[in-house]
Design an enzyme around this catalytic site. Structure first.
Site, short mmCIF file in Angstrom:
data_model
loop_
_atom_site.label_atom_id
_atom_site.label_comp_id
_atom_site.label_asym_id
_atom_site.label_seq_id
_atom_site.Cartn_x
_atom_site.Cartn_y
_atom_site.Cartn_z
N ASN A 9 0.87 -1.18 0.00
CA ASN A 9 0.00 0.00 0.00
C ASN A 9 0.91 1.23 0.00
O ASN A 9 1.53 1.55 1.01
CB ASN A 9 -0.88 -0.05 1.27
CG ASN A 9 -1.67 1.22 1.47
OD1 ASN A 9 -1.75 2.07 0.58
ND2 ASN A 9 -2.26 1.36 2.64
N LYS A 11 0.13 4.26 -0.23
CA LYS A 11 -0.51 5.43 0.40
C LYS A 11 -0.32 6.68 -0.47
O LYS A 11 -0.34 6.60 -1.68
CB LYS A 11 0.04 5.63 1.81
CG LYS A 11 -0.07 4.37 2.66
CD LYS A 11 0.11 4.63 4.12
CE LYS A 11 0.15 3.31 4.85
NZ LYS A 11 0.12 3.45 6.28
N HIS A 94 -9.37 0.51 5.48
CA HIS A 94 -8.05 0.78 6.07
C HIS A 94 -8.24 1.68 7.30
O HIS A 94 -9.09 2.57 7.29
CB HIS A 94 -7.13 1.44 5.04
CG HIS A 94 -5.70 1.49 5.50
ND1 HIS A 94 -5.25 2.44 6.37
CD2 HIS A 94 -4.65 0.67 5.24
CE1 HIS A 94 -3.96 2.23 6.62
NE2 HIS A 94 -3.57 1.16 5.95
N GLU A 96 -6.67 4.15 8.33
CA GLU A 96 -6.57 5.59 8.07
C GLU A 96 -7.89 6.11 7.49
O GLU A 96 -8.28 7.26 7.74
CB GLU A 96 -5.38 5.86 7.12
CG GLU A 96 -4.06 5.70 7.87
CD GLU A 96 -2.89 5.28 7.03
OE1 GLU A 96 -2.94 5.37 5.79
OE2 GLU A 96 -1.88 4.83 7.63
N GLU A 166 -4.89 -5.49 10.78
CA GLU A 166 -3.92 -4.41 10.97
C GLU A 166 -4.19 -3.70 12.30
O GLU A 166 -5.03 -2.79 12.35
CB GLU A 166 -4.05 -3.41 9.83
CG GLU A 166 -3.79 -4.00 8.46
CD GLU A 166 -3.24 -2.95 7.50
OE1 GLU A 166 -2.16 -3.18 6.97
OE2 GLU A 166 -3.88 -1.91 7.32
N GLY A 172 2.61 2.03 10.75
CA GLY A 172 3.49 3.17 10.55
C GLY A 172 4.20 3.62 11.82
O GLY A 172 4.79 4.69 11.87
N SER A 212 3.77 -2.32 10.27
CA SER A 212 5.24 -2.27 10.37
C SER A 212 5.92 -3.59 10.00
O SER A 212 6.88 -4.01 10.63
CB SER A 212 5.67 -1.82 11.77
OG SER A 212 5.16 -0.51 12.03
#
Ligand code: PEP
Length: 248
Positions: A9, A11, A94, A96, A166, A172, A212
């Site tokens: 991904n 992003k 996701h 985010e 996730e 991240g 990560s």
């Protein structure tokens, strides 16, 4: 037998020239793998990357999709547009999108149903926050996200769904769930799918881990029974690191 599957991904990174170089290097460096490999570039680079991966083993994904086919939806990207460009999979839910852009379980479910109706594979992301984990709610949160995300999805259509676990606190941040902790939630996801559908559906569900993932922790994670692949953010931006994960 579940096929291992690593997705990158990208992003909101990479201009067109950078995306072109990264996609070409990934095609080159992951040749001959037994894994499925997918890249999800930003929308502005999808068309360019689609030409690079066409005819190769690398598949093309989108990072999001509108919950509608067409019309007055300023700034949104339709499933018809994604299909037109050669996208085969869509990442939905996701963290985010959930946390920074307020996407609810019901909006995510509308997108999942629409994406499947257009023939896409869906990578449905689920995962708990640190507070939810610390208060013992991880399994419940993930179970709810699965149930609402998959509402109205038949067992036939589930064959085109991949779940990405996730944990929000690992995305991240450089913090990774231990392989044992991740595997325990993956086993929980498989049990939940068994309860919602059937043991055959649970057994064939591909579950990626994301948070990560790097070359040095990939083999520990991917060595676990219920971890069938990875959804990779930061480390997918360097062909060398991404290929090392695919070849882990
Ligand atoms: C992600 O964006 O899905 C992700 C897992 O990011 P990172 O690998 O950077 O934690």
């Amino acid at each position: 037998m579940r096929k291992r599957f690593v997705a990158g991904n990208w992003k909101m990174h990479m201009n067109i020239a950078e995306a072109e170089a990264l996609a070409s290097a990934i095609v080159e460096r992951t040749k001959g793998t037994d894994f499925r490999v997918l890249v999800a570039p930003p929308f502005t680079a999808l068309h360019t990357v689609s030409k690079i991966v066409a005819g190769s083993h690398v598949e093309l994904g989108a990072q999001n999709m509108a919950a509608a086919e067409k019309g007055a939806h300023t700034g949104e990207i339709s499933p018809l547009m994604l299909a037109d460009i050669g996208v085969s999979s869509v990442i939905l839910g996701h963290s985010e999108r959930r946390h920074d852009y307020g996407e609810s379980d019901s909006l995510i479910n509308s997108k999942v149903v629409l994406a499947l109706s257009h023939g896409f594979e869906v990578i449905l992301c689920v995962g708990e926050t640190l507070e939810e984990r610390d208060t013992g709610k991880a399994e419940r949160v993930v179970g709810t996200q699965l149930e609402s995300g998959l509402a109205g999805v038949s067992e036939d259509l589930l064959a085109r769904v991949v779940v990405a676990y996730e944990p929000v606190w690992a995305i991240g941040t450089g913090r990774t769930a231990t392989p044992e902790d991740a595997d325990a939630i993956h086993a929980h996801i498989r049990r939940a799918i068994g309860d919602m559908y059937s043991s055959a559906a649970a057994e064939s569900l591909v579950i990626q881990y994301g948070g990560s993932v790097k070359p040095d922790n990939a083999s520990g994670l991917l060595g676990k029974e219920n971890i069938d692949g990875a959804l990779v953010g930061g480390a997918s931006l360097k062909a060398e690191d991404f290929a090392a994960i695919v070849n882990a």
